[in-house]
Enzyme design. Structure first.
Site, PDB file in Angstrom:
ATOM      1  CE1 TYR A 166       7.114 -22.624  12.814  1.00 10.67           C
ATOM      2  CE2 TYR A 166       7.685 -20.878  14.354  1.00 10.67           C
ATOM      3  CZ  TYR A 166       6.807 -21.854  13.920  1.00 10.67           C
ATOM      4  OH  TYR A 166       5.620 -22.042  14.586  1.00 10.67           O
ATOM      5  CE  LYS A 173       3.284 -20.549  16.603  1.00  8.62           C
ATOM      6  NZ  LYS A 173       1.835 -20.583  16.720  1.00  8.62           N
TER       7      LYS A 173
END
Ligand SMILES: NC(=O)c1ccc[n+]([C@@H]2O[C@H](COP(=O)([O-])OP(=O)(O)OC[C@H]3O[C@@H](n4cnc5c(N)ncnc54)[C@H](O)[C@@H]3O)[C@@H](O)[C@H]2O)c1
Length: 276
Positions: A166, A173
């Protein structure tokens, strides 16, 4: 009476009918709300206007509710685009009651490999589109947000813990989550709430790009509920946070992931390891 009866707002980030934004909008429309939408601007040389057409097709598939109030181009890296869509929303709605930010992008080269190899340009672009844009759209929307308006952005667990692959998006995020909290503080006195929803893996265009294909099986074994969350569940929880039913909630990162984030061990995956 639906819980969005008389409510109007902006949905940013529908790409197709597998988009999380589509599922949130579908619930809002079913509950009587009115939505205006964005699409990525088409390139000048794309005579087929593929981005607009794809979103037009998706918003033609809603199951119920008011027809879309408008569909406007928006690249969140472009301040003029942001100003224009807010102007259209102001002209059409006057004030808005909800604002969904469901937007993220990182260059595929910066996903899947090692985080240490992230390029400076890739990092800046991913952060600009995926995190700073929440601040930019909140700032531009401020004059047209109604009293008690609600803003929601879409996050993922990879911003809280390491999720290999990720990478830079996890860093984005984390920045998005922090931005959401600081915006909740800034906008709180005007009655505006700002929250984030952390969704489990969904097979959208971005989800597939971020490697959810591999994660779905793992989530089934680790999550307490023994299954993956559905797009509809994410949509309904998102609509809840955007509604007056969540009037006491702000600065919150709400997980909608069948409980995956609550686990401190690989759960039932260990049964598979033991069986070997
Ligand atoms: N799919 C998942 O598994 C998952 C899980 C948790 C969180 N999320 C988050 O949910 C949000 C929505 O993703 P999705 O899964 O619905 O995928 P999606 O690909 O359907 O939606 C992403 C949207 O971002 C838009 N976008 C990208 N760059 C943009 C730019 N410069 N300007 C304006 N719009 C831009 C795309 O056009 C698209 O509509 C993202 O923030 C994503 O990180 C997704």
């Amino acid at each position: 009476m639906g819980m969005f009866e008389g409510k109007k707002g902006l949905i940013l980030g529908v790409a197709n009918d597998r988009s999380i934004a589509w599922a949130v909008a579908n619930t809002i429309l079913q509950q009587g709300g009115e939505c205006g939408f964005s699409h990525l601007p088409d390139r000048e040389d794309d005579e087929k206007k593929r981005n607009r057409k794809r979103v037009e097709k998706a918003i033609g598939k809603f199951s119920a509710g008011h027809p879309p109030a408008f569909l406007e181009p928006l690249d969140v890296q472009n301040d003029q685009n942001i100003e224009s869509i807010m102007k259209v929303a102001a002209d059409k709605f006057g004030k808005i009651d909800f604002l969904l930010h469901s937007i993220a992008f990182a260059h595929p080269n910066d996903l899947g490999g090692d985080t240490i190899d992230t390029s400076r340009e890739g990092f800046k672009m991913a952060m600009d589109i995926s995190a700073f844009s929440l601040i930019a759209v909140c700032k531009a929307a401020q004059p047209i947000l109604s009293d008690n308006a609600s803003v929601l952005c879409m996050s993922y667990f990879g911003g809280e813990k390491i999720v290999p692959g990720y990478n830079v998006m996890g860093i984005c995020k984390a920045a998005l989550d922090a931005s959401m909290r600081y915006l909740a503080f800034d906008m709180g006195p005007a009655g505006v709430r700002v929250n984030a929803l952390s969704a489990g893996p969904i097979k959208s265009i971005s989800g597939i790009g971020a490697g959810v294909g591999k994660m779905l099986k793992m989530y089934e074994h680790v999550a307490p509920m023994g299954r993956n969350v559905t797009n509809q569940e994410v949509g309904e929880s998102g609509a809840f946070l955007l509604s007056d039913m969540a009037s006491g909630i702000t600065g919150e990162l709400m997980h909608v992931d069948c409980g995956y984030n609550a686990m401190g061990s690989p759960g039932r995956l260990t049964d598979l390891i033991d069986a070997k």
